[in-house]
Design a protein around this motif. Structure first.
Motif, short mmCIF file in Angstrom:
data_model
loop_
_atom_site.label_atom_id
_atom_site.label_comp_id
_atom_site.label_asym_id
_atom_site.label_seq_id
_atom_site.Cartn_x
_atom_site.Cartn_y
_atom_site.Cartn_z
N GLN A 114 0.86 -1.17 0.00
CA GLN A 114 0.00 0.00 0.00
C GLN A 114 0.90 1.22 0.00
O GLN A 114 1.40 1.65 1.03
CB GLN A 114 -0.89 0.03 1.23
N GLY A 115 1.11 1.78 -1.18
CA GLY A 115 1.99 2.94 -1.28
C GLY A 115 3.37 2.60 -0.76
O GLY A 115 4.04 1.73 -1.30
N ALA A 116 3.76 3.26 0.33
CA ALA A 116 5.11 3.06 0.85
C ALA A 116 5.15 1.97 1.91
O ALA A 116 6.15 1.82 2.58
CB ALA A 116 5.64 4.37 1.42
N PRO B 23 12.50 14.14 -2.73
CA PRO B 23 11.11 13.72 -2.85
C PRO B 23 10.68 12.89 -1.64
O PRO B 23 11.42 12.00 -1.20
CB PRO B 23 11.09 12.89 -4.13
N GLN B 24 9.50 13.20 -1.10
CA GLN B 24 9.07 12.53 0.13
C GLN B 24 8.00 11.48 -0.16
O GLN B 24 8.15 10.32 0.18
CB GLN B 24 8.48 13.57 1.11
N THR B 25 6.89 11.91 -0.78
CA THR B 25 5.81 10.97 -1.08
C THR B 25 5.57 10.98 -2.58
O THR B 25 6.02 11.88 -3.28
CB THR B 25 4.53 11.38 -0.35
N ASP B 26 4.84 10.01 -3.06
CA ASP B 26 4.53 9.88 -4.49
C ASP B 26 5.80 9.99 -5.33
O ASP B 26 5.94 10.86 -6.19
CB ASP B 26 3.54 10.97 -4.95
N ILE B 27 6.76 9.14 -5.00
CA ILE B 27 8.03 9.20 -5.71
C ILE B 27 7.86 8.56 -7.09
O ILE B 27 7.48 7.40 -7.20
CB ILE B 27 9.11 8.46 -4.90
N SER B 28 8.15 9.33 -8.12
CA SER B 28 7.99 8.80 -9.47
C SER B 28 9.27 8.10 -9.92
O SER B 28 10.35 8.32 -9.35
CB SER B 28 7.63 9.91 -10.44
N GLN B 31 11.98 10.55 -11.00
CA GLN B 31 12.73 11.16 -9.91
C GLN B 31 13.82 10.21 -9.43
O GLN B 31 14.95 10.62 -9.17
CB GLN B 31 11.79 11.49 -8.76
N ARG B 226 12.29 4.77 1.86
CA ARG B 226 11.05 5.54 1.74
C ARG B 226 9.90 4.67 1.23
O ARG B 226 8.81 4.67 1.77
CB ARG B 226 11.24 6.69 0.76
N THR B 227 10.16 3.99 0.10
CA THR B 227 9.09 3.25 -0.56
C THR B 227 8.98 1.83 -0.05
O THR B 227 8.00 1.15 -0.34
CB THR B 227 9.31 3.20 -2.07
#
Lengths: 293, 279
Positions: A114-116, B23-28, B31, B226-227
């Protein structure tokens, strides 16, 4: 440890150090040296086995098996090993949890990624969250050992594959001429003779393995690097043994430790080479034969 | 396009230029590729400079190790043993702590008309401190390679040099040195690849990444943390390093051909690339 250690502030330097170096934290530091030896003792045979399997697979007549063996040994080329260390430790951890998740709770409806986040059901947590501390430590250490074995197994595979090809081909043909099957030729002629050709390469890998052990620190194990940093940091007068930043001296001690380990290994390997050269169709074996008669 | 944006924000992030926050969230994916590539600049910087300076020091060390005079030979032998016999990781830690203990002084001097204020604090920074460690380390490994080659210079070549009346420095420069290079080059290529791989250790030993200006692996590790997904950033690093390795093989291969150009085809030393060893 000693009876006079009750009030370190009043001691002369010699006694102060004898107390300081035998306090509880230092014993944990000394124990962590055992972690290094344990890692070496477990990783060396396991990666040798991995390497042997890879080298045998590379020689296989079944193409997919040969490809698999070659892919494995080629995998580690061109990329820094530390990338593999950091990669595999996460992959193994997630892979084990994922497998246990599939087995333990098949009706789990939510996404695992789920996301991260990487969320598996509580039963699949490895090790389970209420397990004692030592289980966590052993689990972490086993993952680290397995990671080392994968990387160094590929190195060994490379060396053993070369060694198998270095065994004189006439020897194998002679075996076949005596009516031995392929498996018999492999086990009775190829394998006993390949070690002397593999030894320089394996010795090299052993020395590299020794020098790779401090990377355990990066895999989150409380090893000698961890303790050297912990104990060396400066202590103010709140502590029983106040001292300035001594991390340099701790790392110097580790450096000397590794130099000694390297030196001892080099001497040991030289002896082993002499031992394995007996009766071999190599220059060193010939010299031994002449010396004996 | 988003990728262009990522390139603009993070293309030079490793040098401190561009977006300050990582980049913190929604890392593409863009990036990740851009930022890790930006970190590769440090790996290349460390690799090229350490290798460049190390080459000359290594030649000196190799000659010293081959010297008959004990006073010259012993220090070189010890230097090589210490740096080859201990893990690079520990060397990084130790040298960093030593540099941190240096007294904080600054000196000012003019170099080519430019005022430079040098500070000892720089030694504790990765760009100088880690470079020194890598330089010393690669010098030791390279010196051992050159020493081996130096001992394998064909005796006939040296006899011929004597017959022509070449001696001392002239003999070394015209005969011994070129042959040593030719013999050592394949192993030296491996060492070069090796060194570039070793640069990935810099920001994982004690040298801090000042303002998160790190190398490729530093950013990859950041993304993996992070991810929590190792399957994207680490293969990107691996890809960059494979490209770098191929580039090194290409360049060193060219030099190898040049070093062997006077020999008939059968006698040329071939490049055998076995860059799988760690220090």
């Amino acid at each position: 440890m000693f009876a006079f250690c009750t009030d370190p502030a009043t001691l002369d330097p010699l006694r102060w150090f004898s107390c300081y170096l035998t306090n509880g934290a230092h014993f944990l530091f000394y124990q962590s040296f055992l972690v290094v030896f344990a890692l070496l003792a477990v990783t060396a045979p396991v990666s040798l086995a991995f390497g042997f399997a890879a080298a045998s697979a590379s020689r296989s007549h079944i193409l997919p098996v040969a490809w698999l063996g070659k892919l494995y040994t080629a995998m580690v080329r061109g990329v820094p090993d530390i990338v593999f260390f950091l990669f595999f430790i996460l992959v193994l951890d997630q892979g084990i949890e994922y497998l246990r998740h599939q087995i333990a709770c098949p009706e789990w409806a939510e996404e695992i990624r789920q996301g991260a986040n990487f969320l598996v059901c509580p039963e699949a947590r490895t090790p389970s969250s209420n397990a004692p501390q030592w289980v966590h430590e052993v689990y972490g250490f086993s993952l680290a050992v397995f990671t080392y074995a994968i990387v160094f197994g590929a190195f060994c595979g490379n060396v053993l594959y070369g060694a198998m090809r270095a065994v004189p081909h006439a020897q194998l043909e002679t075996g076949a001429a005596y009516g031995m099957s392929r498996a018999q030729v492999f086990w009775r002629i190829l394998v006993p003779q390949m070690w002397i050709y593999a030894l320089p390469g394996l010795g090299n890998i052993w020395l590299i393995l020794i020098k790779a052990t401090p990377l355990l620190f990066l895999l989150g194990i409380e090893d000698i690097v961890y303790w050297a940093r912990e104990l060396g940091g400066s202590r103010n007068s709140v502590y029983q043994y106040p001292h300035p930043d001594w991390r340099f001296w701790y790392f110097l001690a580790l450096l000397v430790f590794y130099l000694c380990l390297t030196r001892v290994s080099e001497i040991g390997l030289a002896r082993l080479t002499g031992h394995l050269s007996r009766g071999q169709a190599t220059a060193a074996g010939d010299t031994l034969r002449k010396a004996a008669t | 396009m988003i990728c262009a944006e990522a390139l603009q924000d993070y293309g030079l992030r490793a040098l401190g230029i561009g977006e300050r926050l990582l980049p913190q969230t929604d890392i593409s994916l863009c990036q990740q590729i851009v930022l890790i590539g930006s970190g590769m600049m440090w790996n290349v910087y460390f690799g090229i400079l350490a290798l460049g300076f190390g080459f000359f020091f290594a030649v000196a060390l190799a000659v010293a190790k081959a010297s008959p005079a004990r006073l010259i030979r012993k220090p070189a032998e010890w230097f090589i043993f210490i740096f080859r016999g201990s893990p690079l990781f520990i060397q990084f830690f130790m040298v960093y702590e030593a540099f941190v203990m240096l007294p904080r002084v600054g000196i000012e001097f003019t170099f080519l008309g430019v005022e430079i204020a040098a500070e000892t604090r720089w030694f504790a920074r990765a760009w100088l401190g880690a470079l020194i460690v890598l330089f010393l380390n690669t010098s030791a490994y390279t010196a051992e390679i050159f020493y081996g080659a130096l001992r394998n210079v064909p005796k006939g070549d040296l006899d011929a040099a004597d017959a022509y009346g070449l001696s001392g420095w002239k003999r070394f420069r015209r005969i011994t040195f070129p042959t040593t290079m030719r013999l050592a080059w394949p192993a030296y290529t491996n060492e070069a690849i090796f060194l570039f791989h070793a640069t990935a250790l810099v920001f994982f030993s004690s040298f801090p990444a000042f303002q998160q200006r790190g190398d490729a692996l530093y950013y990859a590790n950041y993304f993996a943390d992070r991810t929590f997904n190792p399957f994207v950033p680490y293969p990107i690093v691996a890809f960059y390093f494979v490209v770098l390795t191929l580039l090194i093989i290409l360049i060193f291969g060219r030099i190898n051909v040049r070093l062997n150009r006077h020999l008939p085809n059968g006698q040329r030393t071939r490049l055998r690339i076995r860059p799988q060893l760690m220090r």
